[in-house]
Design a protein around this motif. Structure first.
Motif, mmCIF file in Angstrom:
data_model
loop_
_atom_site.group_PDB
_atom_site.id
_atom_site.type_symbol
_atom_site.label_atom_id
_atom_site.label_comp_id
_atom_site.label_asym_id
_atom_site.label_seq_id
_atom_site.Cartn_x
_atom_site.Cartn_y
_atom_site.Cartn_z
ATOM 1 N N TRP A 164 0.786 -1.265 0.011
ATOM 2 C CA TRP A 164 0.002 0.025 -0.046
ATOM 3 C C TRP A 164 0.865 1.328 -0.118
ATOM 4 O O TRP A 164 0.471 2.201 -0.584
ATOM 5 N N SER A 165 2.207 1.237 0.651
ATOM 6 C CA SER A 165 2.906 2.298 0.779
ATOM 7 C C SER A 165 3.266 2.755 -0.810
ATOM 8 O O SER A 165 3.744 3.958 -0.873
ATOM 9 N N ASN A 166 3.428 2.026 -1.600
ATOM 10 C CA ASN A 166 3.764 2.240 -3.034
ATOM 11 C C ASN A 166 3.033 3.294 -3.684
ATOM 12 O O ASN A 166 3.357 4.017 -4.524
ATOM 13 N N TYR A 167 1.777 3.008 -3.459
ATOM 14 C CA TYR A 167 0.695 4.118 -3.713
ATOM 15 C C TYR A 167 0.845 5.359 -3.215
ATOM 16 O O TYR A 167 0.760 6.391 -4.039
ATOM 17 N N VAL A 168 1.168 5.361 -2.269
ATOM 18 C CA VAL A 168 1.652 6.776 -1.438
ATOM 19 C C VAL A 168 2.862 7.587 -2.035
ATOM 20 O O VAL A 168 2.934 8.340 -2.603
ATOM 21 N N LYS A 169 3.804 6.447 -2.043
ATOM 22 C CA LYS A 169 5.168 7.183 -2.820
ATOM 23 C C LYS A 169 4.851 7.377 -4.096
ATOM 24 O O LYS A 169 5.583 8.372 -4.348
ATOM 25 N N GLY A 170 4.036 6.597 -4.762
ATOM 26 C CA GLY A 170 3.976 6.954 -6.301
ATOM 27 C C GLY A 170 3.364 8.385 -6.450
ATOM 28 O O GLY A 170 3.793 9.229 -7.371
ATOM 29 N N VAL A 171 2.334 8.660 -5.410
ATOM 30 C CA VAL A 171 1.697 10.088 -5.336
ATOM 31 C C VAL A 171 2.935 11.109 -5.254
ATOM 32 O O VAL A 171 2.840 12.260 -6.002
ATOM 33 N N LEU A 172 3.636 10.919 -4.501
ATOM 34 C CA LEU A 172 4.670 11.956 -3.934
ATOM 35 C C LEU A 172 5.701 12.011 -5.167
ATOM 36 O O LEU A 172 6.122 13.176 -5.291
ATOM 37 N N CYS A 214 -2.571 10.897 -10.358
ATOM 38 C CA CYS A 214 -2.800 9.655 -9.614
ATOM 39 C C CYS A 214 -2.677 8.509 -10.392
ATOM 40 O O CYS A 214 -2.309 7.289 -9.957
ATOM 41 N N LYS A 215 -3.455 8.481 -11.504
ATOM 42 C CA LYS A 215 -3.214 7.406 -12.433
ATOM 43 C C LYS A 215 -1.687 6.994 -12.758
ATOM 44 O O LYS A 215 -1.325 5.772 -12.751
ATOM 45 N N LYS A 216 -0.923 8.047 -13.268
ATOM 46 C CA LYS A 216 0.664 7.719 -13.592
ATOM 47 C C LYS A 216 1.161 7.153 -12.064
ATOM 48 O O LYS A 216 1.973 6.097 -12.326
ATOM 49 N N ALA A 217 0.877 7.702 -11.070
ATOM 50 C CA ALA A 217 1.275 7.074 -9.803
ATOM 51 C C ALA A 217 1.131 5.606 -9.695
ATOM 52 O O ALA A 217 1.901 4.985 -9.223
ATOM 53 N N GLU A 218 -0.087 5.183 -9.935
ATOM 54 C CA GLU A 218 -0.334 3.886 -9.801
ATOM 55 C C GLU A 218 0.195 2.888 -11.058
ATOM 56 O O GLU A 218 0.738 1.908 -10.663
ATOM 57 N N ASN A 219 0.244 3.622 -12.172
ATOM 58 C CA ASN A 219 0.699 2.660 -13.247
ATOM 59 C C ASN A 219 2.380 2.380 -13.177
ATOM 60 O O ASN A 219 2.732 1.299 -13.356
ATOM 61 N N ILE A 220 3.015 3.619 -12.868
ATOM 62 C CA ILE A 220 4.524 3.529 -12.957
ATOM 63 C C ILE A 220 5.073 3.178 -11.436
ATOM 64 O O ILE A 220 6.116 2.070 -11.521
ATOM 65 N N ALA A 225 3.270 2.040 -8.355
ATOM 66 C CA ALA A 225 2.730 0.968 -7.773
ATOM 67 C C ALA A 225 2.732 -0.417 -8.599
ATOM 68 O O ALA A 225 2.378 -1.530 -8.405
ATOM 69 N N GLY A 226 2.640 -0.223 -10.038
ATOM 70 C CA GLY A 226 2.616 -1.308 -10.914
ATOM 71 C C GLY A 226 1.200 -1.821 -11.143
ATOM 72 O O GLY A 226 1.042 -3.021 -11.489
ATOM 73 N N ALA A 227 0.278 -0.960 -10.970
ATOM 74 C CA ALA A 227 -0.958 -1.482 -11.316
ATOM 75 C C ALA A 227 -1.443 -0.685 -12.550
ATOM 76 O O ALA A 227 -1.569 0.521 -12.704
ATOM 77 N N PRO A 228 -2.016 -1.504 -13.427
ATOM 78 C CA PRO A 228 -2.201 -1.061 -14.808
ATOM 79 C C PRO A 228 -3.641 -0.367 -15.074
ATOM 80 O O PRO A 228 -4.465 -0.832 -15.924
ATOM 81 N N CYS A 229 -4.036 0.463 -14.090
ATOM 82 C CA CYS A 229 -5.354 0.840 -14.089
ATOM 83 C C CYS A 229 -5.503 1.972 -15.305
ATOM 84 O O CYS A 229 -4.513 2.569 -15.579
ATOM 85 N N GLY A 230 -6.900 2.342 -15.529
ATOM 86 C CA GLY A 230 -6.942 3.471 -16.363
ATOM 87 C C GLY A 230 -7.448 4.615 -15.606
ATOM 88 O O GLY A 230 -7.169 4.746 -14.479
ATOM 89 N N ILE A 231 -8.153 5.683 -16.150
ATOM 90 C CA ILE A 231 -8.285 6.854 -15.823
ATOM 91 C C ILE A 231 -9.702 6.926 -14.839
ATOM 92 O O ILE A 231 -9.879 8.027 -14.099
ATOM 93 N N MET A 232 -10.447 6.048 -15.081
ATOM 94 C CA MET A 232 -11.900 6.039 -14.360
ATOM 95 C C MET A 232 -11.840 6.291 -12.785
ATOM 96 O O MET A 232 -12.423 7.282 -12.469
ATOM 97 N N ASP A 233 -10.965 5.594 -12.223
ATOM 98 C CA ASP A 233 -10.982 5.506 -10.608
ATOM 99 C C ASP A 233 -10.759 6.921 -10.083
ATOM 100 O O ASP A 233 -11.206 7.471 -9.280
ATOM 101 N N PRO A 234 -9.488 7.375 -10.536
ATOM 102 C CA PRO A 234 -9.192 8.491 -9.822
ATOM 103 C C PRO A 234 -10.095 9.982 -10.505
ATOM 104 O O PRO A 234 -10.407 10.904 -9.787
ATOM 105 N N LEU A 280 -4.893 -6.118 -8.821
ATOM 106 C CA LEU A 280 -4.984 -5.317 -10.131
ATOM 107 C C LEU A 280 -3.452 -5.288 -10.685
ATOM 108 O O LEU A 280 -3.299 -5.041 -11.885
ATOM 109 N N ALA A 281 -2.584 -5.553 -9.772
ATOM 110 C CA ALA A 281 -1.048 -5.457 -10.086
ATOM 111 C C ALA A 281 -0.727 -6.959 -10.688
ATOM 112 O O ALA A 281 0.381 -7.197 -11.093
#
Length: 397
Positions: free
Chosen positions: A100-108, A165-171, A173-182, A226-227
């Motif tokens: 979970w901390s990778n999502y936070v770090k990704g946003v930072l 936020c999408k970029k943070a998750e993709n790059i 956190a390694g989660a290949p999500c789309g734009i819908m959620d954020p 999702l990763a």
């Protein structure tokens, strides 16, 4: 709206108490973001198509304080289990520590503004792994918290924050999500679902304010990630199918394009699985567009039929359902007051979403509790607002 604010106040109070317990001082900065459910339009966002989500009265909340220095310290019980405090350098981000901390770090790493050292706690009512976008609730609430550390100032629009936020998750956190959620976490509107064009990033609110109509979310309590490889594989198959049809995205393809692909499958060496993925996305985009027209005219029964068709397509063509989700959807069929039901989210577990009359909820819940092989969790929801600033602590606690 009042009920939504009361829920947020309750979570902020919980976060304040937890912060005081862990760090022995008062929290000064607060932020939150909601989860979401998607009524129809699954696995279409990264194909440039249409989706129809709504923000939920389920939230991830931050409470914290800014400090001098270069480190962040975070404690969370967001998954219902208290974890050790995570400490990391805000300018020296790596992927060590809990997932979970990778999502936070990704946003930072993607934050557009001054980074500040901080201590914080996170609490949440968004179920993890339930397909209700706990990851986007965490990412968006992180971005909002970083803004609050800067006094609420932000250089970005809400859509730009969603992209960050999408970029943070993709790059990261390694989660290949789309734009819908954020997107829906930031721009959701009370009493409305949003018809989002995931290519142009434009949207249209569609009112769902009838007091007799509710959305029942049923968590099958099978977790997904999702990763994981299956989600990434589905994306690649979609992109390959678009390429074979000479399209940038599957959103640009229609049934004639699909028929041509089908006729030339052997020449193009297109496997059956790739054809099925393309058929789902092309048909799902049409269902979503048609569904928007039906909801605008309060044609709930017709919309419900599209929901069932969507589930069948996700099960048979996109192959992201599971026996638990299939069983939950089947248990809704034939129940008076139920319009339609389908799996929602990335798949491989998680939740179903059911559109229905409010006075039929108890009857359906009893039927599911009796007929479902697992132990489900239920959420009765109406569309809620996306994240907003918590300007003053006194207003929310």
């Amino acid at each position: 709206m009042a009920e939504q604010l009361q829920t947020i106040r309750t979570l902020v109070r919980k976060a304040k108490k937890l912060y005081l317990k862990k760090f022995h001082e008062e929290a000064k900065v607060f932020a939150y973001a909601p989860g979401r459910v998607n009524l129809i339009g699954e696995h279409t966002d990264y194909n440039g198509g249409f989706v129809m989500p709504m923000a939920l009265p389920l939230y991830t909340v931050w409470a914290g304080k800014r400090y001098d220095g270069t480190f962040a310290e975070i404690f969370t019980n967001a998954a219902g289990v208290e974890e050790p405090t995570v400490r990391f350098g805000i300018y020296n981000l790596d992927r060590s520590g809990p997932a979970w901390s990778n999502y936070v770090k990704g946003v930072l790493s993607c934050y557009f503004g001054k980074l500040n050292a901080f201590k914080a706690v996170i609490v949440s009512t968004v179920p993890v792994g339930g397909g209700l976008s706990s990851s986007a609730a965490l990412s968006v609430s992180t971005y909002m918290f970083l803004d609050e550390l800067n006094g609420g100032r932000s250089e970005l629009t809400k859509i730009e924050k969603a992209l960050a936020c999408k970029k943070a998750e993709n790059i990261f956190a390694g989660a290949p999500c789309g734009i819908m959620d954020p997107f829906i976490a930031l721009l959701g509107e009370a009493e409305s679902v949003l018809l989002i064009d995931c290519r142009s990033l434009t949207f249209e609110p569609i009112t769902l304010a009838d007091p007799k109509i509710v959305v029942l979310i049923t968590n099958c309590n099978v977790r997904h990630d999702l990763a994981g490889g299956e989600y990434d594989e589905r994306q690649k198959e979609c992109f390959k199918a678009a390429e074979l049809m000479g399209k940038e995205f599957l959103r640009d393809a229609d049934y004639m394009d699909f028929r041509e692909l089908l006729e030339n499958r052997f020449k193009l060496k297109a496997p059956t699985s790739l054809l099925k993925r393309a058929r789902h996305v092309i048909s799902e985009i049409k269902r979503t567009f048609d569904g928007a027209r039906l909801l605008k005219n309060s044609k709930f029964e017709q919309f419900g039929r599209l929901m069932y068709e969507s589930h069948e397509s996700l099960r048979d063509d996109f192959e992201v359902s599971c026996p638990e989700l299939d069983q939950l959807v089947e248990l809704t069929r034939g129940v008076e007051g139920v319009f339609g039901s389908r799996m929602t989210g990335g798949g491989f577990g998680g939740c179903t979403v059911t559109l229905m009359y409010a006075d039929a909820v108890d009857k359906l819940i009893k039927r599911i509790q009796k007929g479902y092989d697992g132990v489900p969790t239920f959420y009765v929801c109406k569309p809620s607002n996306g994240t907003k600033r918590l300007c003053e602590c006194a207003r929310v606690a």
